[in-house]
Design a protein around this motif. Structure first.
Motif, PDB file in Angstrom:
ATOM      1  N   VAL A 367     -24.943   4.840   6.628  1.00  0.00           N
ATOM      2  CA  VAL A 367     -24.767   6.102   7.355  1.00  0.00           C
ATOM      3  C   VAL A 367     -24.446   7.228   6.370  1.00  0.00           C
ATOM      4  CG1 VAL A 367     -23.282   7.294   9.030  1.00  0.00           C
ATOM      5  CG2 VAL A 367     -24.019   4.937   9.452  1.00  0.00           C
ATOM      6  N   ASP A 368     -24.970   8.405   6.679  1.00  0.00           N
ATOM      7  CA  ASP A 368     -24.691   9.568   5.844  1.00  0.00           C
ATOM      8  C   ASP A 368     -23.185   9.896   5.921  1.00  0.00           C
ATOM      9  OD1 ASP A 368     -26.224  12.043   4.461  1.00  0.00           O
ATOM     10  OD2 ASP A 368     -24.421  12.740   5.518  1.00  0.00           O
ATOM     11  N   PHE A 369     -22.545   9.892   4.760  1.00  0.00           N
ATOM     12  CA  PHE A 369     -21.088  10.031   4.658  1.00  0.00           C
ATOM     13  C   PHE A 369     -20.619  11.364   5.236  1.00  0.00           C
ATOM     14  CE2 PHE A 369     -17.299  10.987   1.916  1.00  0.00           C
ATOM     15  CZ  PHE A 369     -16.532   9.873   2.205  1.00  0.00           C
ATOM     16  N   THR A 370     -21.229  12.449   4.807  1.00  0.00           N
ATOM     17  CA  THR A 370     -20.775  13.783   5.209  1.00  0.00           C
ATOM     18  C   THR A 370     -21.063  14.047   6.688  1.00  0.00           C
ATOM     19  OG1 THR A 370     -21.206  14.495   2.966  1.00  0.00           O
ATOM     20  CG2 THR A 370     -20.879  16.231   4.589  1.00  0.00           C
ATOM     21  N   LEU A 371     -22.239  13.645   7.135  1.00  0.00           N
ATOM     22  CA  LEU A 371     -22.588  13.878   8.544  1.00  0.00           C
ATOM     23  C   LEU A 371     -21.707  13.058   9.480  1.00  0.00           C
ATOM     24  CD1 LEU A 371     -26.491  14.124   8.514  1.00  0.00           C
ATOM     25  CD2 LEU A 371     -24.835  15.959   8.947  1.00  0.00           C
ATOM     26  N   PHE A 372     -21.376  11.840   9.065  1.00  0.00           N
ATOM     27  CA  PHE A 372     -20.513  11.013   9.906  1.00  0.00           C
ATOM     28  C   PHE A 372     -19.192  11.743  10.172  1.00  0.00           C
ATOM     29  CE2 PHE A 372     -16.924   8.103  10.258  1.00  0.00           C
ATOM     30  CZ  PHE A 372     -17.285   7.378  11.394  1.00  0.00           C
ATOM     31  N   PHE A 373     -18.539  12.171   9.097  1.00  0.00           N
ATOM     32  CA  PHE A 373     -17.227  12.803   9.271  1.00  0.00           C
ATOM     33  C   PHE A 373     -17.348  14.162   9.948  1.00  0.00           C
ATOM     34  CE2 PHE A 373     -16.100   9.679   6.003  1.00  0.00           C
ATOM     35  CZ  PHE A 373     -14.986   9.124   6.611  1.00  0.00           C
ATOM     36  N   ARG A 374     -18.445  14.829   9.694  1.00  0.00           N
ATOM     37  CA  ARG A 374     -18.635  16.130  10.331  1.00  0.00           C
ATOM     38  C   ARG A 374     -18.761  15.962  11.849  1.00  0.00           C
ATOM     39  NH1 ARG A 374     -20.266  20.136  12.529  1.00  0.00           N
ATOM     40  NH2 ARG A 374     -21.789  21.752  12.156  1.00  0.00           N
ATOM     41  N   LEU A 376     -17.806  13.372  13.658  1.00  0.00           N
ATOM     42  CA  LEU A 376     -16.554  12.805  14.172  1.00  0.00           C
ATOM     43  C   LEU A 376     -15.543  13.936  14.374  1.00  0.00           C
ATOM     44  CD1 LEU A 376     -15.312   9.908  14.719  1.00  0.00           C
ATOM     45  CD2 LEU A 376     -14.242  10.118  12.460  1.00  0.00           C
ATOM     46  N   THR A 377     -15.503  14.851  13.420  1.00  0.00           N
ATOM     47  CA  THR A 377     -14.543  15.956  13.467  1.00  0.00           C
ATOM     48  C   THR A 377     -14.808  16.887  14.640  1.00  0.00           C
ATOM     49  OG1 THR A 377     -14.377  15.902  11.063  1.00  0.00           O
ATOM     50  CG2 THR A 377     -13.652  17.930  12.136  1.00  0.00           C
ATOM     51  N   TYR A 378     -16.090  17.202  14.844  1.00  0.00           N
ATOM     52  CA  TYR A 378     -16.417  18.216  15.846  1.00  0.00           C
ATOM     53  C   TYR A 378     -16.803  17.600  17.195  1.00  0.00           C
ATOM     54  CZ  TYR A 378     -15.998  21.519  12.038  1.00  0.00           C
ATOM     55  OH  TYR A 378     -15.485  22.255  10.996  1.00  0.00           O
ATOM     56  N   GLY A 379     -16.538  16.291  17.358  1.00  0.00           N
ATOM     57  CA  GLY A 379     -16.754  15.630  18.653  1.00  0.00           C
ATOM     58  C   GLY A 379     -18.214  15.586  19.095  1.00  0.00           C
ATOM     59  N   ASN A 380     -19.137  15.537  18.137  1.00  0.00           N
ATOM     60  CA  ASN A 380     -20.573  15.472  18.475  1.00  0.00           C
ATOM     61  C   ASN A 380     -20.974  14.005  18.662  1.00  0.00           C
ATOM     62  OD1 ASN A 380     -20.424  18.208  17.867  1.00  0.00           O
ATOM     63  ND2 ASN A 380     -21.205  17.918  15.787  1.00  0.00           N
ATOM     64  N   ARG A 381     -20.630  13.497  19.818  1.00  0.00           N
ATOM     65  CA  ARG A 381     -20.782  12.050  20.036  1.00  0.00           C
ATOM     66  C   ARG A 381     -22.247  11.592  19.925  1.00  0.00           C
ATOM     67  NH1 ARG A 381     -20.688   7.508  19.998  1.00  0.00           N
ATOM     68  NH2 ARG A 381     -19.425   5.973  21.089  1.00  0.00           N
ATOM     69  N   SER A 382     -23.186  12.356  20.474  1.00  0.00           N
ATOM     70  CA  SER A 382     -24.575  11.867  20.451  1.00  0.00           C
ATOM     71  C   SER A 382     -25.164  11.975  19.037  1.00  0.00           C
ATOM     72  CB  SER A 382     -25.438  12.611  21.461  1.00  0.00           C
ATOM     73  OG  SER A 382     -25.436  13.981  21.162  1.00  0.00           O
ATOM     74  N   GLU A 383     -24.821  13.041  18.300  1.00  0.00           N
ATOM     75  CA  GLU A 383     -25.274  13.148  16.899  1.00  0.00           C
ATOM     76  C   GLU A 383     -24.699  12.007  16.058  1.00  0.00           C
ATOM     77  OE1 GLU A 383     -24.268  15.761  18.662  1.00  0.00           O
ATOM     78  OE2 GLU A 383     -25.271  17.620  18.054  1.00  0.00           O
ATOM     79  N   LEU A 384     -23.458  11.659  16.374  1.00  0.00           N
ATOM     80  CA  LEU A 384     -22.808  10.565  15.651  1.00  0.00           C
ATOM     81  C   LEU A 384     -23.581   9.260  15.882  1.00  0.00           C
ATOM     82  CD1 LEU A 384     -20.242  10.313  13.919  1.00  0.00           C
ATOM     83  CD2 LEU A 384     -18.989   9.700  15.981  1.00  0.00           C
TER      84      LEU A 384
END
Ligand code: AMP
Ligand code: MG
Length: 480
Positions: A367-374, A376-384
């Motif tokens: 999984v892309d490290f930066t996108l995962f945390f991004r 997770l942080t902003y509550g983008n459940r479907s993008e996650l």
């Protein structure tokens, strides 16, 4: 007219065996690509001056500013574990120092300014690519909150340099650092049994970086302690951002605790602890997850050089140094855990199970490290979810995470720890390739984007994306 750069040099006052005085080579047709006005102001330089022909002369090495005493610094170093007793500035020149607006002494250095007595077989020059890479990554690091050397200016020289890829446009980088003293600078004198020089260098380093050590019972042991503490803070910051330095040699370890020498470095896309980019790191010596061990190895080399200063009794000196070195692991661990708890929005004393299971999930699913945390942080459940090949694995981890945070993660901590933008390798590469076609717009746009990496800004949203399969950069190269 007052001096455009208020030089106030101290390194040039050190004994002559610390450096070699050297003028920069002349270049045919320099052009300013970018100058850092905010940094200039910090340094007490009038930003309007940056655009003048006189400034271009200074940044290209075609002229020497009043008060500048250009010199190539001597240093040694362990490179990939093998010791070279003489490296030194082979393509760099310290122009001098200024005391900045906050009272901190800063070096101004040219990189790519021509041959010096330390050049060995090299041409002392730099291609434009590495200049732009260092400009982008060092300024991004600063904006991300990581101690680092800075970029004051980048110029093209109007000449080409010959590299493996062929003839490439040449460039010169102007770097600012709180100093360029490296572990390798100490090793240079240690290897020569030059105890006087070692003491002088250690005293200079203490006065410049760690004045608090001078009052300690044993100032040289205190210096070791300070340098250990600085590395124990720095490396976890790199790791929490997915940064891989790539060449953690002792000559690329600044005793100030700043990140230095952005050669084959990279921010990871897909997470894997064994991730390596450097074309010359075939054994993965400096992989993401190996960086703490390598910092420790480098600090052991640093401690060695201080032994003659710590005590005339070599057994006693070794014992003291060992004790001090033994604190590194705990210091590092505390900082690493703190940073990763914050990334996951966990409380300061939360168990680390979720950090471990989270990272192992990212590894398994690439999984892309930066996108995962991004996300997770902003509550983008479907993008996650979309980042996972098997989203069911995420669902189960996510349920544990929600339970642990009671569905109220520390989002403020997460936003401060999880950037929206990092200087992704493929974007840097695209900016470099465009610059070789004399299109500098992608370089400027990327540098502008990375000035505020923790903010969501629509104009720069494209830089968030991970590389498409055909954009992935598998290897990065040294600046040589
Ligand atoms: P680095 O791999 O960039 O940390 O550099 C290691 C050593 O090689 C340093 O002493 C550099 O000054 C030297 N070096 C790197 N590139 C060149 C070059 N193009 N010309 C001369 N010396 C160089
Ligand atoms: Mg280096």
């Amino acid at each position: 007219m007052p001096n455009p750069i208020p030089f106030d040099n101290t390194y040039a006052r050190l004994p002559e065996r610390f450096y070699s005085k050297q003028e920069a080579a002349h270049v045919p047709a320099p052009q300013l690509l970018r100058a850092n006005t905010a940094l200039a102001v910090e340094l007490g330089i009038d930003p309007a001056w940056l655009e003048t022909p006189e400034a271009l002369n200074v940044f290209s090495g075609n002229g020497t500013a009043a008060g500048s005493e250009p010199l190539a610094q001597a240093y040694a170093g362990h490179q990939f574990g093998g010791f070279s007793p003489q490296l030194g500035d082979g393509r760099a020149l310290l122009l001098g120092e200024v005391v900045d607006q906050s009272g901190t002494r800063r070096d101004i250095q040219l990189k790519g300014s021509g041959r010096t007595p330390f050049s060995r077989g090299g041409d002392g020059k730099s291609a434009l690519g590495p200049v732009l890479r260092e400009y982008i990554v060092s300024e991004a690091m600063h904006a991300l909150g990581v101690p680092t050397t800075r970029a004051l200016a980048a110029v093209t020289t109007g000449e080409t340099v010959l590299r493996q890829e062929g003839h490439l446009a040449g460039g010169i980088f102007t770097r600012v650092a709180s100093s360029h003293i490296r572990v390798g600078t100490f090793q240079y004198f240690y290897a020569r049994n030059d105890e006087d020089a070692l003491r002088e260098l250690a005293d200079y380093t203490i006065a410049r970086h760690y004045p608090e050590a001078s009052g300690a019972e044993d100032p040289y042991l205190a210096l070791l302690e300070c340098v250990i503490a600085a590395q124990a803070k720095l490396i976890p910051q790199w790791m929490a951002l997915g940064f891989i330095h790539g060449v953690m040699n002792t000559d690329n370890t600044a005793v100030s605790g700043e990140t230095i020498d952005f050669g084959p470095c990279a921010f990871m896309d897909d997470f894997h602890p064994n991730c390596v980019f450097s074309s010359i790191d075939r054994d993965g010596r400096y992989a993401w997850g190996s960086q703490p061990g390598m910092a420790s190895w480098n600090l052991n080399r640093f401690a060695e050089t201080l032994l003659p200063l710590i005590s005339g009794d070599s057994e006693a000196a070794l014992e003291k140094a060992k004790q001090t070195l033994s604190t590194l692991h705990r210091l590092f661990r505390t900082e690493y855990d703190r940073r990763f708890r914050a990334k996951f929005g966990l409380a300061g004393n939360a168990p680390l199970d979720l950090v471990k299971s989270g990272l192992s999930l990212l590894t398994k699913q690439a999984v892309d490290f930066t996108l995962f945390f991004r996300h997770l942080t902003y509550g983008n459940r479907s993008e996650l979810s979309a980042l996972f090949t098997d989203p069911a694995l995420l669902d189960s981890w996510y349920a544990d995470w929600e339970a642990a945070t009671q569905s109220a993660p520390d989002t403020a901590a997460m936003q401060q720890s999880n950037p929206v933008l990092i200087p992704r390798n493929h974007r840097i590469e695209q900016a470099i390739q465009a610059a070789y076609r004399q299109d500098y717009a992608p370089f400027h746009h990327l540098a502008d984007a990375l000035a505020k990496p923790y903010e969501e800004r629509t104009a720069y949203a494209a830089y968030e994306q991970a590389p498409k399969p055909d954009e992935i950069v598998h290897q990065t190269f040294c600046g040589t």
